[in-house]
Design a protein around this motif. Sequence first.
Motif, PDB file in Angstrom:
ATOM      1  N   ARG A  58     135.384  55.489  78.597  1.00  0.00           N
ATOM      2  CA  ARG A  58     135.513  54.108  78.537  1.00  0.00           C
ATOM      3  C   ARG A  58     136.844  53.839  77.806  1.00  0.00           C
ATOM      4  O   ARG A  58     137.650  52.670  78.028  1.00  0.00           O
ATOM      5  N   ARG A  59     137.597  54.599  77.047  1.00  0.00           N
ATOM      6  CA  ARG A  59     139.006  54.663  76.486  1.00  0.00           C
ATOM      7  C   ARG A  59     139.938  54.807  77.484  1.00  0.00           C
ATOM      8  O   ARG A  59     141.076  54.309  77.075  1.00  0.00           O
ATOM      9  N   GLY A  60     139.509  55.470  78.687  1.00  0.00           N
ATOM     10  CA  GLY A  60     140.687  55.396  79.794  1.00  0.00           C
ATOM     11  C   GLY A  60     141.486  56.575  79.562  1.00  0.00           C
ATOM     12  O   GLY A  60     142.800  56.650  80.136  1.00  0.00           O
ATOM     13  N   ALA A 111     128.394  62.416  74.916  1.00  0.00           N
ATOM     14  CA  ALA A 111     128.836  61.311  74.455  1.00  0.00           C
ATOM     15  C   ALA A 111     130.223  61.585  74.475  1.00  0.00           C
ATOM     16  O   ALA A 111     131.111  60.398  74.537  1.00  0.00           O
ATOM     17  N   ARG A 112     130.921  62.500  74.047  1.00  0.00           N
ATOM     18  CA  ARG A 112     132.295  62.556  74.162  1.00  0.00           C
ATOM     19  C   ARG A 112     132.919  62.023  75.611  1.00  0.00           C
ATOM     20  O   ARG A 112     133.991  61.487  75.798  1.00  0.00           O
ATOM     21  N   LEU A 163     131.473  43.370  72.051  1.00  0.00           N
ATOM     22  CA  LEU A 163     130.463  43.978  72.645  1.00  0.00           C
ATOM     23  C   LEU A 163     130.905  45.570  73.019  1.00  0.00           C
ATOM     24  O   LEU A 163     130.468  46.622  72.958  1.00  0.00           O
ATOM     25  N   ASP A 164     132.190  45.460  73.594  1.00  0.00           N
ATOM     26  CA  ASP A 164     133.139  46.688  74.059  1.00  0.00           C
ATOM     27  C   ASP A 164     133.325  47.604  72.736  1.00  0.00           C
ATOM     28  O   ASP A 164     133.106  48.828  73.064  1.00  0.00           O
ATOM     29  N   ALA A 165     133.819  46.991  71.701  1.00  0.00           N
ATOM     30  CA  ALA A 165     133.882  47.458  70.722  1.00  0.00           C
ATOM     31  C   ALA A 165     132.689  48.309  70.115  1.00  0.00           C
ATOM     32  O   ALA A 165     132.696  49.443  69.535  1.00  0.00           O
ATOM     33  N   GLU A 215     129.515  53.203  69.066  1.00  0.00           N
ATOM     34  CA  GLU A 215     128.263  53.986  69.218  1.00  0.00           C
ATOM     35  C   GLU A 215     128.499  55.101  69.553  1.00  0.00           C
ATOM     36  O   GLU A 215     127.835  56.379  69.359  1.00  0.00           O
ATOM     37  N   LEU A 216     129.114  55.182  71.015  1.00  0.00           N
ATOM     38  CA  LEU A 216     129.485  56.446  71.448  1.00  0.00           C
ATOM     39  C   LEU A 216     130.120  57.631  70.536  1.00  0.00           C
ATOM     40  O   LEU A 216     130.000  58.588  70.599  1.00  0.00           O
ATOM     41  N   TYR A 217     131.054  57.048  69.859  1.00  0.00           N
ATOM     42  CA  TYR A 217     131.938  57.955  69.030  1.00  0.00           C
ATOM     43  C   TYR A 217     131.016  58.326  68.028  1.00  0.00           C
ATOM     44  O   TYR A 217     130.997  59.651  67.540  1.00  0.00           O
TER      45      TYR A 217
END
Length: 77
Positions: free
Chosen positions: A68-70, A61-62, A37-39, A44-46
């Motif tokens: 999320r990617r930290g 979105a960026r 789900l995280d992937a 989707e955000l990317y």
Amino acid sequence: MKNVQISYELFMLLLRYYLIEDKSSGEKIRIGLEKKLDALVDRELYTKYKTAPTDEEREKARTEYLDRRGVPDSFRW
């Protein structure tokens, strides 16, 4: 309707859990599905970042994707 691929191992754990009623692998299934789900959310955000119609939506979105990617703020452009 979109398709989602999961690993063979996760698929087998799901089969054992539901068909054989082997409840011992419930935690592994939960972790595997959370990772998937995280992937999906990251992807989707990317995609939204790359295809957003306005600069404002693209930047939002960026920012969400990088959060999320930290990626730390000091490392972003």
